[in-house]
Design a protein around this motif. Sequence first.
Motif, PDB file in Angstrom:
ATOM      1  N   PRO A 167      62.898 125.937  52.511  1.00  0.00           N
ATOM      2  CA  PRO A 167      62.917 124.610  53.146  1.00  0.00           C
ATOM      3  C   PRO A 167      62.345 123.528  52.231  1.00  0.00           C
ATOM      4  O   PRO A 167      61.470 123.791  51.401  1.00  0.00           O
ATOM      5  CB  PRO A 167      62.036 124.801  54.384  1.00  0.00           C
ATOM      6  N   ALA A 168      62.824 122.315  52.414  1.00  0.00           N
ATOM      7  CA  ALA A 168      62.401 121.202  51.552  1.00  0.00           C
ATOM      8  C   ALA A 168      60.891 121.019  51.548  1.00  0.00           C
ATOM      9  O   ALA A 168      60.296 120.685  50.519  1.00  0.00           O
ATOM     10  CB  ALA A 168      63.096 119.919  52.000  1.00  0.00           C
ATOM     11  N   GLY A 169      60.244 121.264  52.694  1.00  0.00           N
ATOM     12  CA  GLY A 169      58.797 121.092  52.767  1.00  0.00           C
ATOM     13  C   GLY A 169      58.012 122.150  52.020  1.00  0.00           C
ATOM     14  O   GLY A 169      56.786 122.045  51.904  1.00  0.00           O
ATOM     15  N   LEU A 170      58.714 123.153  51.501  1.00  0.00           N
ATOM     16  CA  LEU A 170      58.024 124.232  50.784  1.00  0.00           C
ATOM     17  C   LEU A 170      58.481 124.355  49.335  1.00  0.00           C
ATOM     18  O   LEU A 170      58.119 125.318  48.658  1.00  0.00           O
ATOM     19  CB  LEU A 170      58.259 125.571  51.495  1.00  0.00           C
ATOM     20  N   THR A 171      59.272 123.413  48.860  1.00  0.00           N
ATOM     21  CA  THR A 171      59.733 123.507  47.478  1.00  0.00           C
ATOM     22  C   THR A 171      59.062 122.456  46.609  1.00  0.00           C
ATOM     23  O   THR A 171      58.689 121.371  47.069  1.00  0.00           O
ATOM     24  CB  THR A 171      61.257 123.340  47.383  1.00  0.00           C
ATOM     25  N   ASP A 172      58.890 122.824  45.344  1.00  0.00           N
ATOM     26  CA  ASP A 172      58.457 121.880  44.330  1.00  0.00           C
ATOM     27  C   ASP A 172      59.560 121.828  43.273  1.00  0.00           C
ATOM     28  O   ASP A 172      60.696 122.213  43.538  1.00  0.00           O
ATOM     29  CB  ASP A 172      57.099 122.298  43.736  1.00  0.00           C
ATOM     30  N   THR A 173      59.243 121.359  42.117  1.00  0.00           N
ATOM     31  CA  THR A 173      60.151 121.450  40.971  1.00  0.00           C
ATOM     32  C   THR A 173      59.433 122.255  39.897  1.00  0.00           C
ATOM     33  O   THR A 173      58.219 122.480  39.980  1.00  0.00           O
ATOM     34  CB  THR A 173      60.498 120.070  40.415  1.00  0.00           C
ATOM     35  N   ALA A 174      60.167 122.662  38.883  1.00  0.00           N
ATOM     36  CA  ALA A 174      59.530 123.421  37.805  1.00  0.00           C
ATOM     37  C   ALA A 174      58.402 122.610  37.180  1.00  0.00           C
ATOM     38  O   ALA A 174      57.299 123.126  36.938  1.00  0.00           O
ATOM     39  CB  ALA A 174      60.565 123.813  36.762  1.00  0.00           C
ATOM     40  N   GLY A 175      58.651 121.335  36.957  1.00  0.00           N
ATOM     41  CA  GLY A 175      57.617 120.487  36.349  1.00  0.00           C
ATOM     42  C   GLY A 175      56.435 120.265  37.261  1.00  0.00           C
ATOM     43  O   GLY A 175      55.277 120.336  36.834  1.00  0.00           O
ATOM     44  N   GLN A 176      56.708 119.984  38.540  1.00  0.00           N
ATOM     45  CA  GLN A 176      55.624 119.766  39.506  1.00  0.00           C
ATOM     46  C   GLN A 176      54.801 121.037  39.679  1.00  0.00           C
ATOM     47  O   GLN A 176      53.562 120.997  39.706  1.00  0.00           O
ATOM     48  CB  GLN A 176      56.215 119.333  40.841  1.00  0.00           C
TER      49      GLN A 176
END
Length: 433
Positions: A167-176
């Motif tokens: 879910p969007a509320g549980l994803t980051d990005t590789a950089g973040q």
Amino acid sequence: MSELTLYRGEVFDFIDSPLNRKDAYRYFPDGALAVRDGEIVDCGPYKEIKGRYADYELVDYSGKLLMPGFIDSHIHYPQAEIIGMYGKQLLDWLDDYTFPAEQAFASPEHADKMARFFIQELFRNGTTTCMAYATVHPASVTALFSVASEYNMCMLTGKVLMDRNAPAGLTDTAGQGESESRSLIETWHGKGRNRYVITPRFAISCSMEQLLAAGRLHGQYPDTYIQTHLSENKDEIDSTLSLCPDCQDYLEVYERAGLVTDRSVFGHCIHLSDSECRRLAEAGSVIAHCPTSNLFLGSGLFDMQQANRLGMQTVLATDVGAGTSFSLLRTMGESYKVQQLNGYPMSVLESLYKCTLGAAKALRLDDEIGCFGKGRKADFIVVDYAATPSLQARMDYLKRNGKWTLENKLFGLQAIGDDRNIQATYIIGTRVK
């Protein structure tokens, strides 16, 4: 000089693996631990220990077992409140229960509340150290390290990395994910008894870019740990290989990212090829066997005999919340049943070793915890052999028949023991339960 405390009782610990030698443990039927400033000063027969010291406080647990606290090497603290939900299978479990529960950890107040509950449950069950998954939220890591620090508890945890298939509320990005993990490492790793664990959840939820970032972080901070999941469920393996079609097997996904090291802990590892087993053994990686979770989600039966034969480092773990108990005694009992189905009647000594000294060695913490060697931290538990009517009846029967031996005592704890057997839990010499 600060005050010395002697704890009297039946004292038991390991000095080596019972797979290596028969005399791998020490047992003093009337023994004592000498503790000063939160560290073990001495250990041995009570009469000898008390004769060496003129001034001490005595805490008498005669008839009870004193042993090192349990070490849980794979557990999810954000899932403590969803334990025992109708599970179906792994990928359904994640979508239906895990991900919704973890989204609440965006709130620091909720994270703190659950961290306190989680740590109290560990203590109630005799667990004094754990390697835990947090959530994607940095606040979840801060909460767990903060509460553990209040008790001077040895805590290993880290922010979960997920940049896809969640879910969007549980994803980051590789950089973040890399940036937030680096900040948490700088803040917490090596501060007090805290250790940071780089935590890509598993290959399905992490792009190769994110896995490479996790490997890069470990290269920059080589005394951190790595934890993830590997070959828990056949659908998980199929999904992973469909996402990474250029990899010959699941383990290669992690190898390409530099995540297969002697500081890596892989949860489950049920459906491994012979090649994967050999490569894990050669790397010195650790396999966390989670029997209650594997049974609950129908994932499969881990083959401990094969792992031992191939020289793989294995430890026992609860995997709460798909795991159905915080108790490593319960977990040992379920591991015994799993191995029985595999034709390997695993000894209680092997089970106990793999959640005390064996786990400490696997996590490179045996200079601090896992046994009662001089200078180790006084993280120990007091265990009541007869905490329930069934255990009392069993003890009476064995005594009546002259069979109240150490292995029969310990096996009873493994077979039908649980949190009720834990009379007291100590962290660096302070009673916390």
